[in-house]
Design a protein around this motif. Structure first.
Motif, PDB file in Angstrom:
ATOM      1  N   THR A   1       8.715  -7.162  -4.122  1.00 52.98           N
ATOM      2  CA  THR A   1       8.470  -5.751  -4.429  1.00 52.98           C
ATOM      3  C   THR A   1       7.187  -5.264  -3.778  1.00 52.98           C
ATOM      4  O   THR A   1       7.140  -4.178  -3.187  1.00 52.98           O
ATOM      5  N   VAL A   2       6.126  -6.079  -3.873  1.00 47.88           N
ATOM      6  CA  VAL A   2       4.843  -5.700  -3.269  1.00 47.88           C
ATOM      7  C   VAL A   2       4.966  -5.607  -1.746  1.00 47.88           C
ATOM      8  O   VAL A   2       4.508  -4.635  -1.125  1.00 47.88           O
ATOM      9  N   LEU A   3       5.607  -6.612  -1.128  1.00 49.09           N
ATOM     10  CA  LEU A   3       5.767  -6.591   0.331  1.00 49.09           C
ATOM     11  C   LEU A   3       6.641  -5.420   0.773  1.00 49.09           C
ATOM     12  O   LEU A   3       6.363  -4.776   1.790  1.00 49.09           O
ATOM     13  N   GLY A   4       7.703  -5.139   0.002  1.00 47.40           N
ATOM     14  CA  GLY A   4       8.554  -4.005   0.346  1.00 47.40           C
ATOM     15  C   GLY A   4       7.802  -2.695   0.273  1.00 47.40           C
ATOM     16  O   GLY A   4       7.961  -1.819   1.136  1.00 47.40           O
ATOM     17  N   PHE A   5       6.952  -2.544  -0.752  1.00 47.12           N
ATOM     18  CA  PHE A   5       6.142  -1.326  -0.872  1.00 47.12           C
ATOM     19  C   PHE A   5       5.166  -1.196   0.293  1.00 47.12           C
ATOM     20  O   PHE A   5       4.978  -0.103   0.848  1.00 47.12           O
TER      21      PHE A   5
END
Length: 226
Positions: free
Chosen positions: A11-15
């Protein structure tokens, strides 16, 4: 447990990737606007009038609230005033400041309208009452994307900060001590898009943070070596 940690990391990398992609797209669009200013101006004029027409059609055929629709049309009339000096603006321009306030109010009012699904008290026990049709996610997202966000977003990308288009021309003069003095007059610098200014400022901010942790800008270092 591990799969949950992976989901958080994903989720963090996608954001992060989504943010970087958006910033890159804004930068590229700003470059196109700087090169094709007049076609962009005509496109925005036509888009504003088209969206006003869409509001009228929504009022007539879909039963949208007339007071809220009239407010949105007034908002687009204010947006239209920003086109008088397009693409140059002053960040302290009252019309621009009013436009920023109206964007937020317009978004809030329409969000509240689509989120309001309560049945009026007088119709709670009426067997013949037909509730208002609830719009689907695709309909709401399309409405917000086209009729609420598109023009403010396009104006943000297209407008150029006024401080970057002041008349300047560097001319050397000798003063009494023989030192060179610079005076400004005459020629205009190339306009720089407002989106580019914001992105450049954020990028420099992260560069400065990186330097605090010992990171170096490889491009700048190569420039110094050359």
């Amino acid at each position: 447990m591990i799969i949950q940690l992976l989901s958080y990391a994903g989720t963090v990398l996608g954001f992060i990737f989504l943010t970087l992609s958006t910033a890159s797209g804004l930068y590229y669009l700003s470059e196109l606007v700087e090169e094709y200013t007049e076609p962009t101006r005509r496109l925005l004029y036509r888009a504003i009038y088209t969206i006003i027409g869409i509001y009228v059609l929504l009022l007539l055929f879909d039963g949208f609230p007339w007071l809220l629709t009239a407010f949105s049309i007034f908002t687009y009339v204010v947006y239209l005033q920003n086109m008088k000096h397009f693409p140059y603006i002053s960040l302290t321009n009252p019309t621009l400041m009013l436009s920023c306030v109206l964007v937020l109010i317009n978004h809030y009012l329409w969000f509240k309208y689509f989120n309001d699904v309560d049945i009026p008290p007088q119709f709670r026990f009426d067997p013949n009452y037909v509730p208002r049709r609830r719009a689907s996610f695709a309909e709401v997202a399309s409405f917000f994307g086209i009729c609420v966000w598109f023009i403010p977003f396009a104006l943000f990308v297209s407008l150029s900060a006024g401080e970057n288009v002041l008349p300047t021309h560097i001319e050397r003069k000798k003063n009494e001590d023989g030192d060179g003095a610079e005076s400004s007059r005459g020629v205009r610098r190339r306009a720089k898009g407002l989106a580019k200014i914001v992105i450049d400022y954020i990028r420099e901010y992260f560069y400065s943070i990186g330097k605090l942790f010992g990171l170096k800008d490889s491009k700048k270092d190569e420039g110094l070596l050359l």
